[in-house]
Enzyme design. Structure first.
Site, PDB file in Angstrom:
ATOM      1  CG  ASN A 149      -0.293  -0.145   2.520  1.00  0.00           C
ATOM      2  OD1 ASN A 149       0.751  -0.785   2.641  1.00  0.00           O
ATOM      3  ND2 ASN A 149      -0.879   0.445   3.546  1.00  0.00           N
ATOM      4  CD  GLU A 175       6.607 -10.552  -3.894  1.00  0.00           C
ATOM      5  OE1 GLU A 175       7.741 -10.767  -3.417  1.00  0.00           O
ATOM      6  OE2 GLU A 175       5.590 -10.372  -3.174  1.00  0.00           O
ATOM      7  CB  SER A 226      -2.708  -9.298   6.953  1.00  0.00           C
ATOM      8  OG  SER A 226      -2.023 -10.544   6.813  1.00  0.00           O
ATOM      9  CD  GLU A 247       2.406  -0.867  10.611  1.00  0.00           C
ATOM     10  OE1 GLU A 247       1.181  -1.178  10.716  1.00  0.00           O
ATOM     11  OE2 GLU A 247       2.904  -0.396   9.596  1.00  0.00           O
ATOM     12  CG  LEU A 248       1.004  -7.322  12.937  1.00  0.00           C
ATOM     13  CD1 LEU A 248       0.613  -8.533  13.774  1.00  0.00           C
ATOM     14  CD2 LEU A 248       1.764  -7.748  11.692  1.00  0.00           C
ATOM     15  CB  CYS A 281      -2.269  -0.270   8.697  1.00  0.00           C
ATOM     16  SG  CYS A 281      -0.801   0.771   8.838  1.00  0.00           S
ATOM     17  CD  GLU A 378      -6.745  -3.218   8.465  1.00  0.00           C
ATOM     18  OE1 GLU A 378      -6.065  -2.172   8.397  1.00  0.00           O
ATOM     19  OE2 GLU A 378      -6.234  -4.350   8.601  1.00  0.00           O
TER      20      GLU A 378
END
Length: 477
Positions: A149, A175, A226, A247-248, A281, A378
């Protein structure tokens, strides 16, 4: 069409790899590039190069490391227009947002470069003849995994933190949006980072992580992505006693108190929600609005959202680009249909635009029940969920009701409210009266299922170091 780079892996300072996996433009589904996948030999070569690169880089004076890093930042600024166009092509965000992302990456590098010069230890007072010295040393080779992102700013957090601390890093970037990381690594190589201190890999994500993380040379794992994948990688790192920065995901609440102007707050909220089409996020998503101003806030939010122009990110008048992949469109359709079936009202958007590419409008739902799937999962897309609350206490309770705890926001003009929010909201990042979750100088990370460890700030740099205590008994004269 704007130029897109010829993508390669970077190992030991050399670019290699044959093209293979296609890279798509999310606006029109066109193929814009091809991406090589790392072989097992490539992984072994990157590990071997990192060993030599780490030895050279950790012995480089902090001031010299900072100089090289700042040169890389300057190169990125000089190349910002080219990089921004490539990011827009592969990820979809408007060109202006893409350029802001590039410049934000430069700020991160500059700040970490200077902070790396201040990785101070300390001397502990002790009895005569004894010296206790605490040192902070580079932790070792880092395996970094970054998401799609934010193609350049997300990998920059990992690369800048590792290099500033004196560590080598092997970066496995997305990718789906590889160009940002490609340009990032190119700038560092051109700036003079030692061969092997920074490698760039692409391939099958699970295969690369499952091979790299257990390797003895890897001393730290840093991952952004995720919750399910993060838990899997954290478990793998834990099995080999490797520390990790995770960092999820998040599901950011926004508490709107009754003492603010509902119209201007709604306008600010709609703008913040449209950033990167909500594929952030920390995107503001669950709006808990005081009943006294709920109706005016919801109406103004819907009106503002309906006016957001979506389209090709390269077009000058586009305010919100397409979603990055078809998965996000499918997720939006599923979550909206479920919420509406449970009584939610659509105030803006609600359905994809056209049947080519991944255009989906900024969507606003009101009267969303707590049991709607969108309130639990989410969305990671342009979906704003508005609910009524009767008190700030109830709003805080709802904000804390999920297992996520990455970012939260609030709007209020009351000092007691600020105190209650600061004390009560369970997140790693709380922003009041604005929608910026972090900057280069501040630590960023979550609590609960949103992860642990920090990126950014002095706290983030500390995660890339280990503490060594040296006790020295001085020989008697």
């Amino acid at each position: 069409m704007a130029a897109y780079p010829e993508l390669k892996l970077c190992i030991a300072g050399e670019w290699r790899g044959r093209s293979g996996q296609p890279v798509y433009n999310p606006f029109d589904d066109g193929v814009i590039g091809e991406l090589p996948h790392a072989t097992r030999q490539d992984l072994d070569d990157a590990l071997e190069a990192a060993e030599a690169g780490h030895r050279a880089w950790r012995r480089t004076a902090p001031a010299k490391r900072a100089q090289i890093m700042q040169r890389a930042a300057q190169l990125l600024r000089e190349r910002a227009d080219t990089i921004a166009e490539a990011i827009t092509l592969e990820q979809g965000k408007p060109l202006g947002q893409a350029k802001i992302e590039v410049l934000r990456a430069c700020d991160i590098i500059d700040w970490d470069a200077e902070e790396g010069r201040r990785a101070y230890g300390r001397v502990i007072p002790s009895e005569p003849g004894m010296r206790h010295i605490v040192l902070r040393e580079p932790i070792g080779i880092v395996a970094g995994f970054s998401p799609w992102n934010f193609p350049i700013s997300s990998p920059t957090r990992k690369v800048a933190g590792a290099l500033a601390a004196g560590c080598a890093i092997i970066l496995k970037a997305s990718e789906e949006t590889p160009a940002g990381a490609y340009f990032l690594v190119q700038a560092f190589i051109d700036a003079g980072v030692p061969k092997g201190a920074l490698s760039l890999l692409f391939g099958v994500p699970g295969e690369i992580s499952e091979y790299l993380i257990p390797q003895p040379g890897i001393r730290l794992v840093t991952f952004t992505g995720s919750v399910p994948v993060g838990k899997k990688l954290a478990s793998l790192a834990g099995a080999y006693m490797k520390p990790a920065i995770m960092e999820l995901g998040g599901h950011a609440p926004v508490i709107v108190c009754g003492d603010v102007d509902p119209v201007s707050t709604a306008a600010t909220s709609a703008l913040g929600k449209s950033r990167n089409a909500g594929q952030v996020c920390v995107s503001p998503t669950r709006f808990f609005v005081d009943d006294a101003i709920h109706d005016r806030f919801a109406s103004a939010f819907g009106e503002k959202a309906a006016g957001v122009k979506i389209g090709n990110g390269l077009a000058a008048d586009t305010q919100m680009g397409p979603l990055a992949n078809p998965r996000r469109v499918e997720a939006m359709e599923r979550l909206i249909a479920d919420a509406v079936s449970r009584g939610a009202k659509v105030l803006a958007g609600g359905a994809r635009v056209g049947n080519q590419g991944n255009l989906f409008p900024l969507t606003v739902l009101s009267d969303v029940p707590d049991d709607a799937l969108a309130m639990q999962e989410e969305p990671f897309g342009p979906l704003a969920l508005i609910s009524r609350t009767q008190s700030i206490g109830q709003a805080i309770e709802k904000a804390n009701s999920l297992p996520f705890g990455l970012a939260a926001y609030a709007f209020t003009n009351s000092a007691p409210n600020v105190e209650a929010l600061s004390d009560g909201v369970e997140v790693g990042n709380l922003s009041i009266n604005h929608l910026t979750a972090s900057i280069a100088e501040t630590p960023f990370g979550g609590v609960k299922d949103s992860g642990y460890g920090r990126e950014g700030g002095s706290e983030g740099l500390a995660c890339y170091t280990v503490t060594k205590n040296v006790s020295h008994l001085v020989a008697a004269a």
